[in-house]
Design a protein around this motif. Sequence first.
Motif, short mmCIF file in Angstrom:
data_model
loop_
_atom_site.label_atom_id
_atom_site.label_comp_id
_atom_site.label_asym_id
_atom_site.label_seq_id
_atom_site.Cartn_x
_atom_site.Cartn_y
_atom_site.Cartn_z
N GLY A 1 12.10 -30.05 -27.60
CA GLY A 1 12.81 -28.83 -27.21
C GLY A 1 13.40 -28.10 -28.40
N LEU A 2 13.91 -28.86 -29.37
CA LEU A 2 14.43 -28.23 -30.59
C LEU A 2 13.31 -27.62 -31.41
N CYS A 3 12.18 -28.33 -31.49
CA CYS A 3 11.03 -27.78 -32.23
C CYS A 3 10.57 -26.45 -31.63
N ALA A 4 10.58 -26.36 -30.30
CA ALA A 4 10.14 -25.14 -29.64
C ALA A 4 11.02 -23.95 -30.03
N VAL A 5 12.33 -24.13 -30.01
CA VAL A 5 13.21 -23.00 -30.31
C VAL A 5 13.23 -22.67 -31.80
N PHE A 6 13.14 -23.68 -32.67
CA PHE A 6 13.11 -23.41 -34.11
C PHE A 6 11.84 -22.67 -34.50
N ASP A 7 10.71 -23.05 -33.91
CA ASP A 7 9.45 -22.36 -34.21
C ASP A 7 9.52 -20.88 -33.81
N VAL A 8 10.07 -20.61 -32.64
CA VAL A 8 10.18 -19.22 -32.18
C VAL A 8 11.13 -18.43 -33.06
N HIS A 9 12.25 -19.00 -33.40
CA HIS A 9 13.20 -18.30 -34.27
C HIS A 9 12.59 -18.01 -35.63
N ASN A 10 11.90 -19.00 -36.21
CA ASN A 10 11.31 -18.79 -37.53
C ASN A 10 10.18 -17.77 -37.49
N ALA A 11 9.40 -17.77 -36.41
CA ALA A 11 8.29 -16.80 -36.30
C ALA A 11 8.80 -15.38 -36.14
N ASN A 12 9.99 -15.21 -35.57
CA ASN A 12 10.54 -13.88 -35.35
C ASN A 12 11.72 -13.55 -36.27
N ASN A 13 11.87 -14.35 -37.35
CA ASN A 13 12.95 -14.14 -38.32
C ASN A 13 14.32 -14.09 -37.66
N THR A 14 14.53 -14.94 -36.68
CA THR A 14 15.82 -15.04 -36.00
C THR A 14 16.62 -16.18 -36.62
N PRO A 15 17.88 -15.96 -36.93
CA PRO A 15 18.69 -17.04 -37.53
C PRO A 15 18.80 -18.24 -36.60
N ASN A 16 18.88 -19.40 -37.22
CA ASN A 16 19.04 -20.65 -36.46
C ASN A 16 20.49 -21.13 -36.54
N LEU A 17 20.91 -21.82 -35.50
CA LEU A 17 22.20 -22.51 -35.48
C LEU A 17 23.37 -21.57 -35.80
N TYR A 18 23.41 -20.43 -35.16
CA TYR A 18 24.51 -19.50 -35.39
C TYR A 18 25.48 -19.45 -34.21
N SER A 19 25.06 -19.93 -33.04
CA SER A 19 25.89 -19.80 -31.84
C SER A 19 26.61 -21.12 -31.54
N LEU A 20 27.65 -21.03 -30.73
CA LEU A 20 28.37 -22.22 -30.30
C LEU A 20 27.44 -23.15 -29.51
N HIS A 21 26.57 -22.56 -28.70
CA HIS A 21 25.61 -23.36 -27.95
C HIS A 21 24.75 -24.22 -28.88
N SER A 22 24.26 -23.62 -29.96
CA SER A 22 23.41 -24.37 -30.89
C SER A 22 24.20 -25.44 -31.62
N TRP A 23 25.45 -25.18 -31.94
CA TRP A 23 26.28 -26.19 -32.61
C TRP A 23 26.48 -27.41 -31.72
N ILE A 24 26.83 -27.14 -30.45
CA ILE A 24 27.04 -28.26 -29.53
C ILE A 24 25.74 -29.01 -29.30
N GLY A 25 24.65 -28.29 -29.12
CA GLY A 25 23.37 -28.93 -28.84
C GLY A 25 22.87 -29.79 -29.99
N ILE A 26 22.94 -29.28 -31.22
CA ILE A 26 22.44 -30.05 -32.36
C ILE A 26 23.34 -31.26 -32.62
N THR A 27 24.64 -31.12 -32.34
CA THR A 27 25.54 -32.27 -32.47
C THR A 27 25.19 -33.35 -31.46
N ALA A 28 24.90 -32.94 -30.22
CA ALA A 28 24.55 -33.91 -29.18
C ALA A 28 23.26 -34.64 -29.52
N VAL A 29 22.24 -33.92 -29.99
CA VAL A 29 20.97 -34.56 -30.32
C VAL A 29 21.12 -35.49 -31.52
#
Length: 283
Positions: free
Chosen positions: A145-173
Amino acid sequence: MERSGTPSPDCPGSFPTVFERFPLVGLSTEVENETPTQKNETIPTGYMRSTVTFYLCYLLCLALGLACVVCVCVWNSRWRGGFAWDGSGLQFNWHPVLMVTGLVVLYGYGAVVYRVPLTWGQNKLPWKLLHAALMLGSLIMSILGLCAVFDVHNANNTPNLYSLHSWIGITAVTLFALQWGVGFAGFLLPCSPVLLRKLLKPVHVWLGGSILLLTTAACISGINEKLFFVLKGNVTYSRLPPEGVLGNSLGALVVAFGLVVLKILSNIQWQRPDSRPGEIAYT
């Protein structure tokens, strides 16, 4: 509470403790030496009520988990266009499905495996392996699931790990990966000392419940964030369109599932007694 029956040779000394917590476990090995009157006296109403309550909670847990998976799949297939793995927005749809299914539902199912009382009179090693397998499957799905979102962000030049949701999620994983690795080394490797397992067990249990809380918070914030992103223009989130209702319902189901799992894990009467034969078979 002392029992007059002879304990099973496969479970030396474990049945008195099991009976005090759950009368249905190991009961069949003792009733042979009891009269019908004694058998009626060995199952107090309170114990039966606790057993029935457990299985009701367990069935509710299974039902809520299935409802979460169905809901997130319907949301992303009907309203978000389906699935793909090509770096497009359709690949992103795998992210909520894999996270809810793996990091929440499968994780919760694996966490309550030891609480099923029908497994208490049996060798603990197979249930350790099942617990580890369910958790490994949950971890693999969350990484995908993390690979899916990172691939999409990188393909569309979208920053990664900028939101509170991403901080909590990456900490949990991250904590989950460490939890699984340490748990495998401490509880499944034959070379791990018994003292180490005793020291790790309370930390393992506490961290497991904490990770479940983090994953629930990550899912709730992610659902809300996604709804704000996609419901714009004439169909805003504030108007609560059908997609918004489904998203909110998914969030409510995730919260309910997490609460039921935590209820099962926190009830002392539903905890599996430490089983000597499981340790013997393990070593």
